[in-house]
Scaffold this motif. Structure first.
Motif, mmCIF file in Angstrom:
data_model
loop_
_atom_site.group_PDB
_atom_site.id
_atom_site.type_symbol
_atom_site.label_atom_id
_atom_site.label_comp_id
_atom_site.label_asym_id
_atom_site.label_seq_id
_atom_site.Cartn_x
_atom_site.Cartn_y
_atom_site.Cartn_z
ATOM 1 N N ALA A 32 62.333 31.080 77.465
ATOM 2 C CA ALA A 32 61.256 30.202 77.924
ATOM 3 C C ALA A 32 60.742 30.647 79.293
ATOM 4 O O ALA A 32 59.521 30.685 79.526
ATOM 5 N N ILE A 33 61.641 31.007 80.185
ATOM 6 C CA ILE A 33 61.229 31.449 81.522
ATOM 7 C C ILE A 33 60.489 32.783 81.444
ATOM 8 O O ILE A 33 59.464 32.983 82.106
ATOM 9 N N THR A 34 60.968 33.698 80.606
ATOM 10 C CA THR A 34 60.289 34.985 80.433
ATOM 11 C C THR A 34 58.898 34.781 79.859
ATOM 12 O O THR A 34 57.926 35.400 80.309
ATOM 13 N N SER A 35 58.779 33.910 78.867
ATOM 14 C CA SER A 35 57.467 33.638 78.277
ATOM 15 C C SER A 35 56.527 33.007 79.293
ATOM 16 O O SER A 35 55.329 33.308 79.314
ATOM 17 N N LYS A 40 73.011 27.720 75.067
ATOM 18 C CA LYS A 40 71.546 27.730 75.067
ATOM 19 C C LYS A 40 70.964 28.663 76.120
ATOM 20 O O LYS A 40 69.823 28.526 76.514
ATOM 21 N N SER A 41 71.733 29.634 76.571
ATOM 22 C CA SER A 41 71.253 30.491 77.657
ATOM 23 C C SER A 41 70.063 31.340 77.228
ATOM 24 O O SER A 41 69.139 31.556 78.014
ATOM 25 N N LEU A 42 70.038 31.819 75.988
ATOM 26 C CA LEU A 42 68.901 32.626 75.551
ATOM 27 C C LEU A 42 67.642 31.793 75.366
ATOM 28 O O LEU A 42 66.538 32.305 75.550
ATOM 29 N N VAL A 43 67.785 30.539 75.015
ATOM 30 C CA VAL A 43 66.612 29.672 74.867
ATOM 31 C C VAL A 43 65.935 29.497 76.220
ATOM 32 O O VAL A 43 64.708 29.630 76.342
ATOM 33 N N GLY A 78 68.875 32.410 69.213
ATOM 34 C CA GLY A 78 68.826 31.839 70.552
ATOM 35 C C GLY A 78 69.882 30.794 70.799
ATOM 36 O O GLY A 78 69.992 30.262 71.897
ATOM 37 N N GLU A 79 70.679 30.486 69.804
ATOM 38 C CA GLU A 79 71.732 29.489 69.966
ATOM 39 C C GLU A 79 73.064 30.120 69.621
ATOM 40 O O GLU A 79 73.138 31.140 68.963
ATOM 41 N N GLY A 80 74.104 29.497 70.073
ATOM 42 C CA GLY A 80 75.431 30.013 69.800
ATOM 43 C C GLY A 80 76.041 30.639 71.034
ATOM 44 O O GLY A 80 75.404 30.792 72.067
ATOM 45 N N ASN A 81 77.304 30.981 70.927
ATOM 46 C CA ASN A 81 78.028 31.577 72.035
ATOM 47 C C ASN A 81 78.182 33.070 71.776
ATOM 48 O O ASN A 81 78.362 33.497 70.651
ATOM 49 N N PHE A 82 78.116 33.869 72.808
ATOM 50 C CA PHE A 82 78.209 35.309 72.674
ATOM 51 C C PHE A 82 79.643 35.769 72.869
ATOM 52 O O PHE A 82 80.469 35.069 73.435
#
Length: 95
Positions: free
Chosen positions: A71-74, A64-67, A51-55
């Protein structure tokens, strides 16, 4: 390049310097380039698990876009399941 015949009836040989078995005289550079691209993509997918790092294909400064997306999806899935359970409980109490 030096070739050692592996299966001469099929034209297969081993490149002594690279250590690859292929048809004699054919270059494996396009295949190696595709494997490198797939390796980078696989590393990127594994990096998504933390969930961290750059793609690879993302804009800068979105580490932190996946974090946040997770969180919003959950939150939405939790809200949907909670409302479903609350509806089942209310229907069970009305009978």
């Amino acid at each position: 390049m030096t070739w050692v015949p592996v299966l001469p009836e099929f034209g297969l040989g081993c490149d002594v310097f690279a250590g690859f078995v292929s048809q004699q005289g054919e270059s494996l550079a396009p295949i190696i380039a595709q494997v490198d691209k797939l390796d980078k993509t696989a590393d990127d997918i594994v990096g998504m698990l933390s969930g961290e790092g750059n793609f690879l294909e993302s804009f800068p400064h979105r580490e932190k876009s996946l974090v946040y997306a997770g969180a919003i999806t959950s939150l939405w899935y939790g809200l949907a399941v909670g409302l479903l359970l609350a509806g089942v409980i209310v229907l069970a109490l009305l009978k």
